[in-house]
Design an enzyme around this catalytic site. Structure first.
Site, mmCIF file in Angstrom:
data_model
loop_
_atom_site.group_PDB
_atom_site.id
_atom_site.type_symbol
_atom_site.label_atom_id
_atom_site.label_comp_id
_atom_site.label_asym_id
_atom_site.label_seq_id
_atom_site.Cartn_x
_atom_site.Cartn_y
_atom_site.Cartn_z
ATOM 1 C CD GLU A 111 12.948 0.010 26.136
ATOM 2 O OE1 GLU A 111 14.058 -0.103 25.625
ATOM 3 O OE2 GLU A 111 12.359 -0.915 26.735
ATOM 4 C CG HIS A 144 17.259 0.072 25.325
ATOM 5 N ND1 HIS A 144 16.290 -0.891 25.146
ATOM 6 C CD2 HIS A 144 18.420 -0.453 24.841
ATOM 7 C CE1 HIS A 144 16.839 -1.958 24.574
ATOM 8 N NE2 HIS A 144 18.127 -1.716 24.377
ATOM 9 C CG ASN A 175 13.295 35.029 46.404
ATOM 10 O OD1 ASN A 175 12.483 35.048 47.318
ATOM 11 N ND2 ASN A 175 13.891 36.113 45.968
#
Length: 756
Positions: A69, A47, A343
């Site tokens: 929003e 917002h 990894n």
């Protein structure tokens, strides 16, 4: 125009601060979709960015955040449940929002990169209308929704393009008044909460409570340009150098004026200045410190995306994110940690079926932890996966011709773990967008070594692995071990020094052209520091030698040095444009005595040491003195600036039959001695000479163990008791005053050469 630029800069700073935390919040929301506070926090980000971008005419960003929003608003009102598929779309829109913000920062607008947001907006609209991203219209369970208290009315969208200049000014004024009113209401509410939560005090309590109404709204932080902090840090570095210089001068003064009254006052001043300098240094370092959370916050999103890509269930546990370290290091460690997290997810944690078959929980855990340890920060990445198999790593390395079979047989498990850092090494069965190219861990090692850090690996097959990164808190000022080799001095970063030992030269062995030392139950490779950097061998070592054991990752190396100066705090200085690429040298520093000392790049030096093939023991044996069989094998150096005096000494020594060498001053004589061209057996030294007098020459020669017992015979016209005492102090063996008889000089030299 300047006002708009300032507003734009404030917008960018605020927007980047807001989105910095949003990835972490969204991943947490996926685990806790009912968390209303979390939803409201995420909604406020979208917002706020939407409102500010609309005001600044960033239409692309406004449109994207408006659709975001809508989805978040429905979720926080219970009309939409956040699922992993919906979260994928929301996270993608967040990524696009970041890209648009970067475009605004770099180009001043959100259209320069030509981003097409229509597809993502269509998907967001579909979600807000109740459709799932996969296209299945799964109805959302309708629940009675409580109307939130004090729900703010939706603000009317204002199209600033349709407003005149005066109306724009009025709109700005209105927005400022609204913001001011909100701030005032927030402060009032906060004060009311404080008043109600504070227990009643005694009747005198009202006198003790400080007035806070005037200072409540004042900013507690200010933004400072990084270059100003860098400049301040450079000045602190110079202050530390000045402190070191002052301490060195004080030591010299204390030795010379022992017992004087002023020394006590001087000691107090120097000590106080040293303490204050250290406090100021720490304070300035703290201004550059940032919580490592800035790096850690992006990893929950990374692990979440990797889990879905790899078809695994992985949870990331983070602790110690409040740990602080220097800004420059925060910026550098992100990539190494990213590679190690990927990894652990790809190679470490198994798929759910395998984990269940092995009696493990279906969901794998990757722990990311940071904590302080002395002047370092330690980052640990731990997984509960399959661990590292040292035998498999050796086999893969031999297959890629990275090691020989013999090297593999001699490797410990820890050394086998370190194979994953070799360039081109990978255990992945196939190349994917996650792994298999053999570059990730090599990058980790390179980047950590650039930061003067070290990596340790601990792993148990079937249980999991732990990768520990140890990194200095700052790159500007470090603790170091100062060492000397021949006449040169070097600084070794203390973080890389494991131990120092003094060993007999006879304990050094040569195996297959390599020098080794058996240190307790370990065979340690050895190399002379002078051989690494090509320092000329002027001085020979005695029966004992110093070995500095250094380590990077799982590799260890013993460095033979001639002297250990001690531990010192040093300021790292750049070598400049012309000297910055010298292999094995990380920089330079200025020591307390004003001399420049080179700082060793430990990782690079260990690579250089592999190419050195010098048989240290054989060289020492070859340099040992040959037996003197006749008088002409003995060499005497005559040092006097007077040609007549040199001739008189020559005639006096002719009956001995020794070889004579001449020098006209102390500096010339010192160069002859240090060159090693002549094996000097005795020296006749005048005191009064240009460039370097006899006292200084004797003191310089006595610094080296090779010449500790070299006969130094003063031949001078200075006859006072003070002069004689000074001669003894600097190391003169005999003191002959002029005039002297030739027979006396001959007898003195004969006695010192032991010619019988």
């Amino acid at each position: 125009m300047e006002d708009m630029q300032e507003i734009l800069e404030d917008f960018l700073v605020e927007a980047f601060e807001l989105v910095e935390q949003i990835d972490h919040d969204l991943v947490e929301l996926e685990s806790n979709p009912e968390d209303l506070d979390l939803l409201n926090r995420i909604f406020r980000v979208a917002h706020t960015v939407k409102g500010s971008s609309s005001f600044l005419n960033f239409d692309v960003l406004t449109k994207l955040t408006h659709h975001m929003e809508d989805v978040l608003n429905k979720a926080r009102h219970g009309e939409l449940k956040i699922t992993p598929d919906i979260m994928d779309v929301v996270l993608e829109s967040i990524d696009r929002m970041k890209t648009l913000l970067n475009s605004i920062r770099d180009n001043g607008n959100d259209t320069a990169i030509g981003m097409d947001i229509k597809p993502i907006c269509t998907r967001l609209t579909a979600i807000s209308e109740g459709e799932t991203p996969a296209g299945n219209s799964t109805p959302v369970e309708e629940k009675p929704v409580e109307t939130p208290k004090e729900e703010p009315a939706q603000e009317l969208e204002v199209d600033v393009n349709q407003l005149s200049d005066s109306e724009v000014e009025a709109e700005i004024e209105r927005l400022l008044k609204v913001r001011k009113a909100e701030d005032q209401a927030r402060r009032t509410k906060k004060n009311q909460n404080l008043a109600t939560s504070t227990p009643q005090k005694t009747e005198n309590s009202d006198k003790k409570v400080p007035a806070s109404s005037s200072g409540g709204g004042m900013d507690q932080t200010i933004r400072v340009e990084v270059k100003r902090l860098d400049h301040l840090m450079n000045l602190i570095g110079e202050l530390v150098l000045g402190k070191n210089r002052l301490l060195k001068i004080y030591d010299d003064v204390e030795e010379r004026y022992e017992g004087e009254k002023f020394l006590e006052e001087l000691n107090q001043v120097v000590s106080q200045l040293s303490i204050i300098t250290t406090d100021v240094q720490l304070a300035v370092m703290k201004t550059r410190m940032q919580p490592i959370a800035k790096v850690f916050n992006k990893f929950p999103r990374v692990v979440r995306d990797l889990s879905r890509d790899l078809g695994k269930q992985i949870e990331l546990e983070i602790s110690g994110e409040e740990t602080e370290l220097d800004k420059s290091i925060v910026e550098e460690i992100g990539d190494p940690i990213m590679h190690m997290i990927r990894n652990s997810c790809d190679h470490g944690v198994e798929d759910p079926a395998t984990r269940i078959a092995n009696g493990k929980p279906e969901k794998g855990i990757v722990q990311l932890k940071a904590y302080n340890e002395g002047n370092h920060i330690v980052v640990e990445i731990t997984d509960d996966g399959k661990g590292l198999d040292p035998n498999a790593l050796k086999a893969k390395a031999m297959e890629k011709n990275l090691i020989t079979e013999r090297e593999a047989d001699q490797m410990t498990d820890k050394e086998a773990f370190a194979l994953i850092f070799k360039p081109g090494f990978s255990t992945a069965a196939k190349v994917t967008n996650v792994s298999g190219r053999g570059v990730g861990m090599d990058v980790v090692k390179t980047n950590i070594e650039k930061l003067n850090g070290v990596i340790e690996i601990d792993s148990e097959l079937g249980k999991g692995s732990t990768f520990k990164l140890k990194i200095p808190l700052t790159l500007a000022i470090i603790q170091s071990l100062l060492v000397g080799t021949q006449e040169e001095f070097y600084a070794i970063p203390l973080a890389s020094v494991l131990e120092t030992v003094r060993v007999p030269v006879n304990d050094i062995y040569t195996i297959e052209g390599k020098n080794v030392l058996r240190l307790r139950d370990e065979v340690l490779s050895l190399v002379r520091l002078s051989d690494v950097f090509g320092v000329k061998q002027v001085l020979e070592s005695g029966d004992q030698t110093y070995v500095v054991v250094i380590g990077v990752a799982e590799s260890k190396l013993g460095i033979i040095v001639d002297t250990l100066v001690g531990q010192e705090e040093i300021v790292i200085k750049s070598m400049g444009e012309y000297l910055q690429n010298i292999q094995g040298i990380a920089g330079a520093t200025i020591r307390g005595d004003g001399r420049v000392t080179l700082i060793i790049d430990v990782g690079a030096m260990m690579d250089m040491a592999k190419e050195i093939k010098v048989d240290i023991k054989a060289q020492l044996e070859a340099s040992s003195k040959k037996a003197k069989e006749q008088p002409s094998d003995y060499k005497v150096l005559i040092v006097d600036d007077s040609k007549m005096d040199r001739t008189l000494m020559q005639k006096a020594l002719e009956p001995l039959g020794v070889s004579l060498i001449e020098a006209t001053n102390g500096a010339e004589a010192l160069n002859i001695v240090k060159s090693g061209e002549h094996d000097i057996d005795a020296m006749l030294i005048d005191i009064e000479m240009p460039r370097m007098d006899g006292y200084t020459l004797a003191a310089e020669i006595r610094k080296y163990s090779k010449y500790r017992n070299l006969p130094l015979i003063a031949v001078t016209s200075r006859t006072s008791k003070t002069d004689r005492l000074r001669g003894v102090e600097v190391g003169m063996t005999e003191y002959i005053t002029k005039p002297y008889s030739p027979e006396y000089l001959e007898n003195v030299v004969r006695k010192n050469l032991k010619l019988g």
